[in-house]
Design a protein around this motif. Structure first.
Motif, PDB file in Angstrom:
ATOM      1  N   ASP A  88       0.876  -0.888   0.020  1.00 43.94           N
ATOM      2  CA  ASP A  88      -0.033  -0.021  -0.018  1.00 43.94           C
ATOM      3  C   ASP A  88       0.772   1.191  -0.005  1.00 43.94           C
ATOM      4  OD1 ASP A  88      -2.808  -1.295   2.119  1.00 43.94           O
ATOM      5  OD2 ASP A  88      -2.219  -1.704   0.140  1.00 43.94           O
ATOM      6  N   LEU A  89       0.795   2.084  -0.921  1.00 44.72           N
ATOM      7  CA  LEU A  89       1.155   3.300  -0.986  1.00 44.72           C
ATOM      8  C   LEU A  89       0.592   4.474  -0.075  1.00 44.72           C
ATOM      9  CD1 LEU A  89       4.123   3.747  -2.110  1.00 44.72           C
ATOM     10  CD2 LEU A  89       3.214   1.526  -2.633  1.00 44.72           C
ATOM     11  N   TYR A  90       1.215   5.411   0.383  1.00 46.71           N
ATOM     12  CA  TYR A  90       0.379   6.637   0.996  1.00 46.71           C
ATOM     13  C   TYR A  90       1.165   7.827   0.992  1.00 46.71           C
ATOM     14  CZ  TYR A  90      -2.529   3.454   3.568  1.00 46.71           C
ATOM     15  OH  TYR A  90      -3.400   2.487   4.137  1.00 46.71           O
ATOM     16  N   ASP A  91       0.468   8.835   0.701  1.00 48.67           N
ATOM     17  CA  ASP A  91       1.338  10.210   0.891  1.00 48.67           C
ATOM     18  C   ASP A  91       1.016  10.816   2.091  1.00 48.67           C
ATOM     19  OD1 ASP A  91       2.188  13.010   0.091  1.00 48.67           O
ATOM     20  OD2 ASP A  91      -0.057  13.635  -0.359  1.00 48.67           O
ATOM     21  N   VAL A  92       2.317  10.979   2.815  1.00 52.55           N
ATOM     22  CA  VAL A  92       2.159  11.298   4.214  1.00 52.55           C
ATOM     23  C   VAL A  92       1.715  12.586   4.462  1.00 52.55           C
ATOM     24  CG1 VAL A  92       3.530  11.172   6.316  1.00 52.55           C
ATOM     25  CG2 VAL A  92       3.610   9.177   4.868  1.00 52.55           C
ATOM     26  N   ASP A  93       0.902  12.920   5.387  1.00 53.24           N
ATOM     27  CA  ASP A  93       0.494  14.413   5.469  1.00 53.24           C
ATOM     28  C   ASP A  93       0.956  14.931   6.860  1.00 53.24           C
ATOM     29  OD1 ASP A  93      -0.583  14.743   3.040  1.00 53.24           O
ATOM     30  OD2 ASP A  93      -2.418  13.777   3.639  1.00 53.24           O
ATOM     31  N   SER A  94       1.426  13.949   7.944  1.00 59.69           N
ATOM     32  CA  SER A  94       1.770  14.459   9.352  1.00 59.69           C
ATOM     33  C   SER A  94       2.751  13.400   9.996  1.00 59.69           C
ATOM     34  CB  SER A  94       0.623  14.446  10.185  1.00 59.69           C
ATOM     35  OG  SER A  94       0.033  13.201  10.280  1.00 59.69           O
ATOM     36  N   LYS A  95       3.015  13.496  11.249  1.00 62.29           N
ATOM     37  CA  LYS A  95       3.697  12.503  11.871  1.00 62.29           C
ATOM     38  C   LYS A  95       3.060  11.411  12.453  1.00 62.29           C
ATOM     39  CE  LYS A  95       7.770  16.012  12.765  1.00 62.29           C
ATOM     40  NZ  LYS A  95       8.766  16.274  13.691  1.00 62.29           N
ATOM     41  N   SER A  96       1.771  11.371  12.055  1.00 61.63           N
ATOM     42  CA  SER A  96       0.855  10.567  12.983  1.00 61.63           C
ATOM     43  C   SER A  96       1.243   8.844  12.464  1.00 61.63           C
ATOM     44  CB  SER A  96      -0.509  10.756  12.487  1.00 61.63           C
ATOM     45  OG  SER A  96      -1.297   9.782  13.142  1.00 61.63           O
TER      46      SER A  96
END
Length: 630
Positions: free
Chosen positions: A95-103
């Motif tokens: 699975d690929l994600y665009d990370v928007d925060s440190k969560s």
């Protein structure tokens, strides 16, 4: 020469197989042309890898790469290290994600797409490099964040929401989101094998009516100061000046890869009752042995008790290293990565495969061959149910789904035997399921199943059960290419007692010297004693006084893998694991016997575009292991 019998202080061991870890494979991930989710910059991608449990089919997070800032073409540095098993279908999901925060909560990041494959699919690709399109098969909005979350196929034709566990058919099926590139490389694990030979001179005389019957015992030292046995030589009878045979041992078994770790060698006089007399001992190390034949490798054999009691005691003889060589041990993956293709052929039994008729044959009330095994009747093992696959199709699918990834063109010859063919009703023991005598190959496993079902509608089940023709057919093809670039695997699925045992044994003995293995799966309730003999695990198969050069046959009865709970997925995974487990060793044994080394792996494509520096990814909810067994 005799092998020493069990010592009371030493346990049995196998230096080639004992306590050696599974093959470990490192997976590298790259992506191209990812979706751009950021307004004023590019995406900050992260890849999460999941493995699927064999029993419950649940996906579990394996690990995460680092996050790479501002790129749609990431080459991730952080690797995934997994245990590789040829005989198992090891499902993977990326699975690929665009990370928007440190969560660390993935639901708080933008989903970019996913891809599914098996580890075998990656390893079996040219150069062990697989490219697959990333897609958003389906998604649902997270109830807390409002962001789209990936849905995972539940096997029902619908998709399962990852957070709610509910099935849904929404989303954008098949939407392309770029490409993922997966590369696999076997990790080096001290694969060197040392080959050496020793002799001794003027050993102590221990036998009253003779000299001594000496042998050597090798131990590797452990971290806690104890020693673990790793090799025993053969016994040399009635001599004080023995010359032992050359032997080979993995370096990791000899010293765990630590070249300076102590190796202890004990010298014994063999006694028939097992109370072997201790002659003496000496210590060395791999680094010292690697010097080869020299003055540094002549060792005094010392008996500590004698040394304490006798002031004039010098030694109990000497042991000399005569030769030493080391080479890297080639593995199954070395050959696959070097381009070796596995040619898969299936042969299906079209004899009268009706359970009732088989029972009558064994009861003596129906003369073989019987002809009443109608596949349209539910009592037939060939029955084509509209609701589930029969035993033949289940066995074929279980094995084929794993082995197909090691053949680049996915074209598999499919044969039948023991049927009457139209239009004249002649009995054939080697006919193409697709009806094409010139080219019996089918496209993929689905193509074989389609040809199998079509044959059931056109041929008449008959008999007898002859294996030799199909074995000879595959052997003939295997004989055409013996340079290590191809290896053939024949899967025979049968329900009956073999009728041409002598001819089949001769065919197998002849095939054992070729790049070929044979898998036999017995379906139904017949007695398969003859198949066990062909397996050759206990006694090597022979024909006309000639032993087979290798053990190339693996047999299992299908009934041993029928899950009473109805879990066909789990039972077929076990079946595939057991019948395929011997293939890697059989392939390597052929290559070694013929002196064939793996070819160099093909060069990787041109380097990828430059990208931004990486940053630490959001941590997983719980620490992921560095490696695990999937």
């Amino acid at each position: 020469m005799e092998q020493p019998e069990d010592m009371t202080s030493l346990s049995e061991f196998d230096s080639l197989a004992g306590s050696i870890p599974a093959t470990k494979v490192e997976i590298t991930v790259s992506c191209r042309n990812l979706l751009d989710k950021d307004m004023f910059s590019k995406s900050d991608p992260l890849c999460v890898m999941y493995t699927q449990g064999m029993e419950n089919k649940q996906w579990r997070e394996f690990g995460r790469t680092e996050v790479i800032d501002n790129t749609l073409n990431p080459d991730f540095v952080r690797k995934f290290i997994v245990d590789y098993f040829f005989e198992e279908k090891q499902n993977l999901r990326f699975d690929l994600y665009d990370v928007d925060s440190k969560s660390p909560d993935l639901s708080k990041h933008d989903f970019l797409g996913q891809a599914f494959c098996t580890l075998g699919e990656i390893v079996g690709s040219p150069g062990s490099r697989l490219e697959k399109p990333l897609t958003i098969g389906a998604f649902s909005l997270n109830s807390r964040t409002g962001k789209p979350m990936p849905a995972v196929s539940s096997g029902s034709g619908l998709w399962m929401d990852r957070t709610t566990g509910l099935e849904a058919s929404g989303g954008v099926p098949g939407k392309k989101c770029g490409t993922i590139i997966l590369s696999a490389e076997e990790l080096s694990n001290c694969r060197d094998v040392a080959t050496m030979q020793f002799c001794a001179n003027k050993l102590d005389k221990k036998d009253f009516f003779g000299k001594s019957d000496p042998f050597l015992v090798f131990y590797r030292s452990n971290e806690d100061g104890t020693f673990t046995i790793c090799h025993k030589t053969e016994v040399m009878k009635n001599t004080l000046n023995p010359v032992w045979q050359t032997f080979s041992i993995p370096v990791r078994a000899l010293c765990n890869g630590d070249y300076d770790r102590t190796i202890k060698v004990e010298v014994y006089d063999w006694d028939r009752d097992g109370s072997h007399d201790f002659i003496g001992e000496f210590t060395t190390s791999y680094r010292e042995l690697a010097r080869g034949q020299s003055q540094f490798n002549i060792y005094e054999v010392v008996n500590p008790k004698k040394k304490m009691k006798k002031k004039k005691y010098v030694n109990s003889g000497t042991v000399t290293l005569l030769s030493f060589a080391v080479e890297s041990e080639c593995t199954f993956l070395d050959y696959i990565k070097g381009g070796t293709q596995i040619n898969f052929t299936v042969a299906i039994d079209f004899t009268a495969s009706n359970a009732e008729e088989a029972w009558r044959v064994h009861a003596g009330t129906c003369p073989a061959p019987c002809v009443a095994g109608n596949p349209s009747q539910s009592t037939s093992l060939h029955y084509m149910s509209p609701y589930q696959l029969n035993a033949y199709a289940l066995a074929l699918t279980a094995v084929g789904e794993i082995i197909q990834h090691y053949d680049s063109d996915k074209m598999f010859p499919a044969l039948g035997f023991g049927a009457k063919l139209p239009p004249d009703g002649r009995v054939s023991h080697e006919f193409p399921l697709n009806g094409n005598q010139d080219n019996p190959s089918c496209c993929g496993i689905d193509g074989i199943l389609e040809a199998y079902h079509q044959s059931l509608r056109t041929v008449q089940l008959y008999g007898p059960t002859n294996f030799a023709p199909v074995v000879t057919h595959v052997a003939r093809n295997a004989a055409e290419v013996q340079d290590g670039s191809q290896y053939s695997v024949l899967l025979i699925i049968t329900d009956g007692v073999i009728s041409d045992m002598a001819q089949t044994k001769e065919a197998i003995v002849n095939a054992a010297k070729l790049p070929m293995s044979i898998i036999i799966i017995g379906v139904g309730q017949a007695e398969f004693d003859a198949m066990v003999e062909l397996d050759g695990d206990e006694v090597r198969i022979s024909s006309r006084g000639k032993l087979a050069e290798r053990d190339i046959v693996q047999f299992v009865p299908f009934r041993d893998y029928v899950d009473r709970t109805g879990n066909h997925v789990l039972s077929m995974a076990r079946l595939a694991r057991d019948v395929l487990a011997e293939i890697p060793d059989q392939l390597v044994s052929y290559m070694k016997a013929k002196g064939i080394r793996p070819r160099p792996a093909p060069e990787a494509p041109a380097s990828s575009p430059s990208q931004s520096p990486a940053r630490t990814p959001p941590a997983s909810p719980s620490p992921s292991p560095v490696h695990t067994h999937i």
